[in-house]
Motif scaffolding. Sequence first.
Motif, PDB file in Angstrom:
ATOM      1  N   LEU A 138      85.929  41.659   3.970  1.00  0.00           N
ATOM      2  CA  LEU A 138      84.876  41.621   4.984  1.00  0.00           C
ATOM      3  C   LEU A 138      84.934  42.876   5.843  1.00  0.00           C
ATOM      4  O   LEU A 138      83.895  43.417   6.233  1.00  0.00           O
ATOM      5  N   LEU A 139      86.141  43.366   6.137  1.00  0.00           N
ATOM      6  CA  LEU A 139      86.267  44.570   6.960  1.00  0.00           C
ATOM      7  C   LEU A 139      85.593  45.764   6.292  1.00  0.00           C
ATOM      8  O   LEU A 139      84.854  46.517   6.925  1.00  0.00           O
ATOM      9  N   ALA A 140      85.831  45.929   5.008  1.00  0.00           N
ATOM     10  CA  ALA A 140      85.194  47.036   4.284  1.00  0.00           C
ATOM     11  C   ALA A 140      83.686  46.840   4.217  1.00  0.00           C
ATOM     12  O   ALA A 140      82.917  47.790   4.339  1.00  0.00           O
ATOM     13  N   ALA A 141      83.258  45.580   4.039  1.00  0.00           N
ATOM     14  CA  ALA A 141      81.823  45.299   3.980  1.00  0.00           C
ATOM     15  C   ALA A 141      81.168  45.555   5.324  1.00  0.00           C
ATOM     16  O   ALA A 141      80.052  46.068   5.404  1.00  0.00           O
ATOM     17  N   ALA A 142      81.862  45.190   6.403  1.00  0.00           N
ATOM     18  CA  ALA A 142      81.287  45.295   7.735  1.00  0.00           C
ATOM     19  C   ALA A 142      81.290  46.719   8.257  1.00  0.00           C
ATOM     20  O   ALA A 142      80.409  47.114   9.018  1.00  0.00           O
ATOM     21  N   LYS A 169      77.034  54.821  -4.220  1.00  0.00           N
ATOM     22  CA  LYS A 169      76.599  53.431  -4.155  1.00  0.00           C
ATOM     23  C   LYS A 169      77.749  52.587  -3.616  1.00  0.00           C
ATOM     24  O   LYS A 169      78.922  52.959  -3.764  1.00  0.00           O
ATOM     25  N   VAL A 170      77.396  51.474  -2.985  1.00  0.00           N
ATOM     26  CA  VAL A 170      78.391  50.541  -2.463  1.00  0.00           C
ATOM     27  C   VAL A 170      78.144  49.168  -3.074  1.00  0.00           C
ATOM     28  O   VAL A 170      76.996  48.706  -3.140  1.00  0.00           O
ATOM     29  N   TYR A 171      79.216  48.534  -3.529  1.00  0.00           N
ATOM     30  CA  TYR A 171      79.162  47.178  -4.072  1.00  0.00           C
ATOM     31  C   TYR A 171      79.976  46.277  -3.146  1.00  0.00           C
ATOM     32  O   TYR A 171      81.159  46.548  -2.901  1.00  0.00           O
ATOM     33  N   ILE A 172      79.363  45.244  -2.607  1.00  0.00           N
ATOM     34  CA  ILE A 172      80.062  44.291  -1.740  1.00  0.00           C
ATOM     35  C   ILE A 172      80.197  42.983  -2.494  1.00  0.00           C
ATOM     36  O   ILE A 172      79.210  42.261  -2.690  1.00  0.00           O
ATOM     37  N   ASP A 173      81.405  42.693  -2.938  1.00  0.00           N
ATOM     38  CA  ASP A 173      81.683  41.528  -3.778  1.00  0.00           C
ATOM     39  C   ASP A 173      82.093  40.348  -2.896  1.00  0.00           C
ATOM     40  O   ASP A 173      83.238  40.269  -2.435  1.00  0.00           O
ATOM     41  N   ILE A 231      75.939  37.418   6.867  1.00  0.00           N
ATOM     42  CA  ILE A 231      76.837  38.312   7.606  1.00  0.00           C
ATOM     43  C   ILE A 231      76.922  39.677   6.919  1.00  0.00           C
ATOM     44  O   ILE A 231      76.812  40.723   7.571  1.00  0.00           O
ATOM     45  N   ALA A 232      77.102  39.683   5.606  1.00  0.00           N
ATOM     46  CA  ALA A 232      77.227  40.947   4.870  1.00  0.00           C
ATOM     47  C   ALA A 232      75.965  41.787   5.031  1.00  0.00           C
ATOM     48  O   ALA A 232      76.034  42.994   5.324  1.00  0.00           O
ATOM     49  N   LEU A 233      74.808  41.171   4.855  1.00  0.00           N
ATOM     50  CA  LEU A 233      73.547  41.902   4.929  1.00  0.00           C
ATOM     51  C   LEU A 233      73.278  42.412   6.342  1.00  0.00           C
ATOM     52  O   LEU A 233      72.870  43.565   6.532  1.00  0.00           O
ATOM     53  N   THR A 234      73.538  41.585   7.352  1.00  0.00           N
ATOM     54  CA  THR A 234      73.268  41.983   8.739  1.00  0.00           C
ATOM     55  C   THR A 234      74.209  43.095   9.175  1.00  0.00           C
ATOM     56  O   THR A 234      73.808  44.029   9.879  1.00  0.00           O
ATOM     57  N   ASN A 235      75.491  43.012   8.775  1.00  0.00           N
ATOM     58  CA  ASN A 235      76.421  44.104   9.069  1.00  0.00           C
ATOM     59  C   ASN A 235      75.892  45.429   8.534  1.00  0.00           C
ATOM     60  O   ASN A 235      75.899  46.452   9.236  1.00  0.00           O
ATOM     61  N   CYS A 236      75.449  45.422   7.279  1.00  0.00           N
ATOM     62  CA  CYS A 236      74.942  46.645   6.662  1.00  0.00           C
ATOM     63  C   CYS A 236      73.711  47.163   7.401  1.00  0.00           C
ATOM     64  O   CYS A 236      73.587  48.364   7.649  1.00  0.00           O
ATOM     65  N   ARG A 237      72.802  46.250   7.751  1.00  0.00           N
ATOM     66  CA  ARG A 237      71.575  46.672   8.434  1.00  0.00           C
ATOM     67  C   ARG A 237      71.877  47.306   9.792  1.00  0.00           C
ATOM     68  O   ARG A 237      71.351  48.376  10.119  1.00  0.00           O
ATOM     69  N   ILE A 238      72.730  46.660  10.572  1.00  0.00           N
ATOM     70  CA  ILE A 238      73.037  47.186  11.906  1.00  0.00           C
ATOM     71  C   ILE A 238      73.704  48.545  11.803  1.00  0.00           C
ATOM     72  O   ILE A 238      73.329  49.496  12.498  1.00  0.00           O
ATOM     73  N   LYS A 239      74.691  48.661  10.924  1.00  0.00           N
ATOM     74  CA  LYS A 239      75.388  49.945  10.821  1.00  0.00           C
ATOM     75  C   LYS A 239      74.454  51.021  10.281  1.00  0.00           C
ATOM     76  O   LYS A 239      74.458  52.158  10.759  1.00  0.00           O
ATOM     77  N   TYR A 240      73.618  50.666   9.300  1.00  0.00           N
ATOM     78  CA  TYR A 240      72.668  51.638   8.757  1.00  0.00           C
ATOM     79  C   TYR A 240      71.737  52.155   9.844  1.00  0.00           C
ATOM     80  O   TYR A 240      71.474  53.371   9.933  1.00  0.00           O
ATOM     81  N   GLU A 241      71.210  51.264  10.682  1.00  0.00           N
ATOM     82  CA  GLU A 241      70.248  51.684  11.693  1.00  0.00           C
ATOM     83  C   GLU A 241      70.845  52.683  12.674  1.00  0.00           C
ATOM     84  O   GLU A 241      70.144  53.544  13.212  1.00  0.00           O
TER      85      GLU A 241
END
Length: 380
Positions: A138-142, A169-173, A231-241
Amino acid sequence: MSKSFEVVLKKVVDHSYIIEIGEGLFGSLIRDLQQGLLPDVSKFAIITDSTVEPLYGRPLLELLRRSGFQADLFSFPAGESSKTRATKALLEDQLLSQAYGRDCCIIAVGGGAVTDLAGFLAGTFGRGVPALNYATTLLAAADASVGGKTGVNTPVATNLIGVFHQPRKVYIDLAAWRTLPAREFRSGLAETIKHACLADETFFRYLEENIGRIISEQGGLILDADVCGHIALTNCRIKYEVVEQDEHESNLRQILNLGHTAGRALEALSGYQLLHGEAVAVGLVIQARLGVKYGYMTAEQADRVVSLLKKAGLPTEIPDSISNRALVDKMYTDKKVRSGRIRFVFQDGIGEMKRFADGSYSVPVEEADIMELLEEIRGN
């Protein structure tokens, strides 16, 4: 008489990449390579740690080789204490000894320490080779798998030596999260809570309402699939923005450092006995309580932050073994320090960040104010 020549290097570089979220994504990675994701690469170096190697490193190596790709695996001892220049040099020497060159790709398989170290290696090996991140925590994903910040720790400071190097590319398993010790998963939740604190009050409320669907009151893992995916998707969106607006951390990206001024210091002073997220959790508490003193958030809002961290099974108090003096002294090694002054980034309530009159998101904080607050926290 001197002469001058202007070297004009204006260019537009597209660092865009896809983040794929799902369960068991090795097949997707292989298909991507077969379909030409990295057309100029002829060798693949899997970089992982001793914990992840048998679970994911070796199986991926075998799958790559069975699929006709030339690949090798390079592993280092698990833990933040291995994230050093010495480990990086050792891995580089191993790559060189096996004739790796500029036509290689680094595949980072693991958590934050692996993606940080392997990303730094990829950014400098051959003056930069492509990298893929396969995040298993989760830490790497977040945090670590998104944004291209890479680096290693030194005895003086954490993550102060590194480069910006975006993965291809990033893969979040999400399936890998079920293999994590509960403590490691809870540590990753600290960065998730940080993202909610700094950018999304709705997400913060979602975590308050749903934390019990992934962590039991006893601290064990439940891992509801819908909550994990959200959680995974929202983490990515916030950090991306944030990263999209400030790729190289010139100003706005500093807000991702929320809780890290004290957190990184605590992590190092504990000899990495505190996990990264555990240290950041305490750092978030220090930031929130200091923010109340300065009028950036209310006591009730700070209490909500502390309460959510506790629900996630994270520490919220400074370890007795670390003195206030040592903690403040260590904060002077933080990368935001300017002109010898400690700087913090602060929440503006919940879901937003404080921007100061000069346009900056970080502000100098008087040492006396920090010491006074630390005394108050220990007194409670």
